[in-house]
Design a protein around this motif. Structure first.
Motif, PDB file in Angstrom:
ATOM      1  N   GLN A 122      -5.387   1.202 -10.660  1.00 27.25           N
ATOM      2  CA  GLN A 122      -6.412   0.163 -10.639  1.00 27.25           C
ATOM      3  C   GLN A 122      -6.873  -0.312 -12.006  1.00 27.25           C
ATOM      4  OE1 GLN A 122      -7.802  -1.530  -8.102  1.00 27.25           O
ATOM      5  NE2 GLN A 122      -6.476  -0.520  -6.623  1.00 27.25           N
ATOM      6  N   GLY A 123      -6.893   0.564 -12.992  1.00 27.64           N
ATOM      7  CA  GLY A 123      -7.536   0.254 -14.267  1.00 27.64           C
ATOM      8  C   GLY A 123      -6.915  -0.916 -15.012  1.00 27.64           C
ATOM      9  N   GLU A 124      -7.727  -1.570 -15.802  1.00 30.12           N
ATOM     10  CA  GLU A 124      -7.275  -2.705 -16.603  1.00 30.12           C
ATOM     11  C   GLU A 124      -6.963  -2.299 -18.048  1.00 30.12           C
ATOM     12  OE1 GLU A 124      -6.636  -5.593 -15.180  1.00 30.12           O
ATOM     13  OE2 GLU A 124      -7.297  -4.709 -13.305  1.00 30.12           O
ATOM     14  N   GLU A 125      -7.730  -1.325 -18.571  1.00 34.88           N
ATOM     15  CA  GLU A 125      -7.557  -0.910 -19.964  1.00 34.88           C
ATOM     16  C   GLU A 125      -6.948   0.490 -20.012  1.00 34.88           C
ATOM     17  OE1 GLU A 125      -8.032  -2.766 -22.596  1.00 34.88           O
ATOM     18  OE2 GLU A 125      -8.719  -4.442 -21.370  1.00 34.88           O
ATOM     19  N   PRO A 126      -5.795   0.672 -20.629  1.00 33.52           N
ATOM     20  CA  PRO A 126      -5.188   2.001 -20.712  1.00 33.52           C
ATOM     21  C   PRO A 126      -6.051   2.962 -21.519  1.00 33.52           C
ATOM     22  CG  PRO A 126      -4.003   0.422 -22.086  1.00 33.52           C
ATOM     23  CD  PRO A 126      -4.985  -0.363 -21.286  1.00 33.52           C
ATOM     24  N   ILE A 127      -5.940   4.234 -21.174  1.00 32.10           N
ATOM     25  CA  ILE A 127      -6.712   5.282 -21.829  1.00 32.10           C
ATOM     26  C   ILE A 127      -5.789   6.066 -22.758  1.00 32.10           C
ATOM     27  CG2 ILE A 127      -8.030   7.412 -21.436  1.00 32.10           C
ATOM     28  CD1 ILE A 127      -8.850   6.221 -18.717  1.00 32.10           C
ATOM     29  N   TYR A 157      -2.673  10.514 -19.048  1.00 35.43           N
ATOM     30  CA  TYR A 157      -3.010   9.301 -18.305  1.00 35.43           C
ATOM     31  C   TYR A 157      -1.777   8.428 -18.148  1.00 35.43           C
ATOM     32  CZ  TYR A 157      -4.840   4.606 -17.417  1.00 35.43           C
ATOM     33  OH  TYR A 157      -5.062   3.355 -16.904  1.00 35.43           O
ATOM     34  N   TYR A 158      -1.549   7.933 -16.910  1.00 34.03           N
ATOM     35  CA  TYR A 158      -0.419   7.056 -16.623  1.00 34.03           C
ATOM     36  C   TYR A 158      -0.915   5.853 -15.828  1.00 34.03           C
ATOM     37  CZ  TYR A 158       2.283  11.255 -17.730  1.00 34.03           C
ATOM     38  OH  TYR A 158       2.801  12.366 -18.350  1.00 34.03           O
ATOM     39  N   ARG A 159      -0.632   4.654 -16.303  1.00 38.90           N
ATOM     40  CA  ARG A 159      -0.946   3.436 -15.539  1.00 38.90           C
ATOM     41  C   ARG A 159       0.224   3.168 -14.606  1.00 38.90           C
ATOM     42  NH1 ARG A 159      -2.255   0.113 -12.368  1.00 38.90           N
ATOM     43  NH2 ARG A 159      -3.517  -1.765 -12.746  1.00 38.90           N
ATOM     44  N   HIS A 160      -0.061   3.059 -13.322  1.00 39.85           N
ATOM     45  CA  HIS A 160       0.995   2.935 -12.314  1.00 39.85           C
ATOM     46  C   HIS A 160       0.972   1.552 -11.663  1.00 39.85           C
ATOM     47  CE1 HIS A 160       3.555   3.618  -8.887  1.00 39.85           C
ATOM     48  NE2 HIS A 160       2.555   3.461  -8.050  1.00 39.85           N
ATOM     49  N   TYR A 161       2.141   0.917 -11.612  1.00 38.60           N
ATOM     50  CA  TYR A 161       2.330  -0.336 -10.877  1.00 38.60           C
ATOM     51  C   TYR A 161       3.440  -0.110  -9.861  1.00 38.60           C
ATOM     52  CZ  TYR A 161      -0.171  -2.392 -14.856  1.00 38.60           C
ATOM     53  OH  TYR A 161      -1.092  -2.678 -15.824  1.00 38.60           O
ATOM     54  N   ALA A 212       0.825  -1.211   0.000  1.00 32.31           N
ATOM     55  CA  ALA A 212       0.000   0.000   0.000  1.00 32.31           C
ATOM     56  C   ALA A 212       0.855   1.255   0.000  1.00 32.31           C
ATOM     57  CB  ALA A 212      -0.939  -0.009   1.210  1.00 32.31           C
ATOM     58  N   VAL A 213       1.846   1.300   0.876  1.00 30.32           N
ATOM     59  CA  VAL A 213       2.623   2.533   0.987  1.00 30.32           C
ATOM     60  C   VAL A 213       3.521   2.742  -0.229  1.00 30.32           C
ATOM     61  CG1 VAL A 213       4.750   1.809   2.199  1.00 30.32           C
ATOM     62  CG2 VAL A 213       3.696   4.018   2.726  1.00 30.32           C
ATOM     63  N   LEU A 214       4.054   1.669  -0.804  1.00 30.58           N
ATOM     64  CA  LEU A 214       4.882   1.830  -1.995  1.00 30.58           C
ATOM     65  C   LEU A 214       4.039   2.239  -3.200  1.00 30.58           C
ATOM     66  CD1 LEU A 214       7.438  -1.119  -1.690  1.00 30.58           C
ATOM     67  CD2 LEU A 214       7.813   1.316  -1.246  1.00 30.58           C
ATOM     68  N   THR A 215       2.807   1.756  -3.278  1.00 35.84           N
ATOM     69  CA  THR A 215       1.918   2.198  -4.354  1.00 35.84           C
ATOM     70  C   THR A 215       1.722   3.709  -4.284  1.00 35.84           C
ATOM     71  OG1 THR A 215       0.767   0.072  -4.379  1.00 35.84           O
ATOM     72  CG2 THR A 215      -0.394   1.945  -5.353  1.00 35.84           C
ATOM     73  N   ALA A 216       1.507   4.223  -3.075  1.00 37.92           N
ATOM     74  CA  ALA A 216       1.313   5.665  -2.896  1.00 37.92           C
ATOM     75  C   ALA A 216       2.625   6.432  -3.043  1.00 37.92           C
ATOM     76  CB  ALA A 216       0.698   5.932  -1.527  1.00 37.92           C
ATOM     77  N   TRP A 217       3.681   5.951  -2.429  1.00 38.76           N
ATOM     78  CA  TRP A 217       4.988   6.632  -2.440  1.00 38.76           C
ATOM     79  C   TRP A 217       5.515   6.778  -3.864  1.00 38.76           C
ATOM     80  CZ3 TRP A 217       7.767   9.050   1.244  1.00 38.76           C
ATOM     81  CH2 TRP A 217       9.151   9.240   1.050  1.00 38.76           C
ATOM     82  N   GLN A 218       5.472   5.705  -4.612  1.00 35.32           N
ATOM     83  CA  GLN A 218       5.997   5.728  -5.975  1.00 35.32           C
ATOM     84  C   GLN A 218       5.027   6.404  -6.941  1.00 35.32           C
ATOM     85  OE1 GLN A 218       6.692   1.540  -6.441  1.00 35.32           O
ATOM     86  NE2 GLN A 218       8.467   1.535  -5.084  1.00 35.32           N
ATOM     87  N   GLY A 219       3.729   6.263  -6.722  1.00 36.73           N
ATOM     88  CA  GLY A 219       2.752   6.880  -7.599  1.00 36.73           C
ATOM     89  C   GLY A 219       2.734   8.388  -7.489  1.00 36.73           C
ATOM     90  N   LEU A 220       3.061   8.898  -6.315  1.00 31.83           N
ATOM     91  CA  LEU A 220       3.026  10.347  -6.076  1.00 31.83           C
ATOM     92  C   LEU A 220       4.421  10.956  -6.018  1.00 31.83           C
ATOM     93  CD1 LEU A 220       0.215  10.391  -3.354  1.00 31.83           C
ATOM     94  CD2 LEU A 220      -0.019  10.881  -5.801  1.00 31.83           C
TER      95      LEU A 220
END
Length: 305
Positions: A235-240, A245-249, A130-138
């Motif tokens: 969260q999304g499955e299909e890129p926009i 728009y950025y898909r984040h993992y 959870a924290v790495l998803t937020a830390w790296q995404g932001l």
């Protein structure tokens, strides 16, 4: 159970929470660059029940053991591991078919960091994914920017609120009214009850929108961005097809977790625990997590002897 075996949660088929079962399996051995950890606590992430049900198929067919997060004590180190020794308390990630819903788990040493004495195993186990998803995404958020966080009271969201605030942002969150006081206590500046208000009518000029919901949230978030704003979709499955728009993992990182741990010790970041259950109650824990009514994280501790 013999001295070289352990209990582990496994599943032989995809499906609902009831496919999860306790099994006796051999204790794994660490390979080069890996450590064996006696698990003190693990936690549930949305990816767990999506993998269990087959919504996500990255593990392939069962059997497998879930569990991305761990906190525990190193009991054995593999070749080439110099940063940890038996007896060290660590926390971090494991990403494999043999996950942390078990009494012991093998993890790459680079995915782990030392657990501060000020942080107990339950709270440490709630953090990694959870924290790495937020830390790296932001990571690119700047002071003064307007950041919109969807599902702000959830496992990732409540940490994202704090991280964005620590980086100097003005934070707007979507959450049920019942969670607004909690989120204000974490530093949220503005809150929207998504059950009564369409956020696209309530906010504008957003620099960063962090989508932790999926569905059409990212597409709708594009409508409230500044011209140079961006949507970070975890969260999304299909890129926009929009350049904003950025898909984040997230990616496991002991180095990033060490920075997070320093914030926790300094009192600038805390993880909310919704409840602590035993791995014996894994089906109940998955049902709760899948309900979407969890504030923070559900933590799991090993079976009571």
């Amino acid at each position: 159970m013999t001295s070289d075996s352990m209990r582990s949660i496994t599943q032989s088929t995809l499906g609902g929470p009831d496919v999860l079962e306790t099994a006796e399996v051999p204790i794994p051995r660490p390979g080069s660059g890996e450590v064996l950890v006696r698990v003190a606590a693990t936690s549930i992430n949305a990816a767990d029940w999506k993998l269990r049900s087959g919504t996500i198929t990255k593990l392939g067919p069962p059997p497998f053991t879930l569990g991305l997060d761990l906190s525990g004590v190193v009991t054995e180190v593999g070749a080439e591991v110099t940063e940890f020794a038996p007896g060290d308390e660590v926390f971090g990630n494991v990403v494999s078919r043999a996950g942390a819903y078990a009494e012991y788990v093998v993890a790459p040493a680079e995915f782990l960091t030392r657990k501060p004495a000020e942080l107990d195993h339950v709270h440490a186990a709630a953090l990694p994914t959870a924290v790495l998803t937020a830390w790296q995404g932001l990571t690119d958020v700047l002071a003064g920017q307007r950041v919109l966080i969807h599902a702000a009271a959830g496992g990732v969201g409540h940490l994202a609120v704090q991280i964005a605030k620590a980086r100097g942002a003005y934070v707007i969150g979507t959450a049920r009214t019942a969670n607004h006081e909690f989120l204000r206590g974490l530093g949220a500046d503005e809150l929207i009850d998504y059950t009564t208000t369409d956020f696209t009518t309530a906010v504008a000029d957003i620099d960063v929108a962090f989508d932790l919901v999926g569905g059409d949230y990212s597409e709708r978030s594009l409508l409230v961005l500044t011209p140079n704003g961006r949507v970070i979709d975890a969260q999304g499955e299909e890129p926009i097809g929009d350049p904003r728009y950025y898909r984040h993992y997230f990616h496991p990182s002991g180095a990033d977790l060490a920075e997070v741990a320093a914030l926790v010790v300094a009192g600038r970041l805390r993880g909310e625990i919704d409840r602590v259950l035993s791995l014996a109650d894994i089906a109940e824990a998955h049902k709760l997590s899948e309900s979407g009514r969890v504030r923070g994280k559900i933590v799991l501790t090993p079976w009571a002897d």
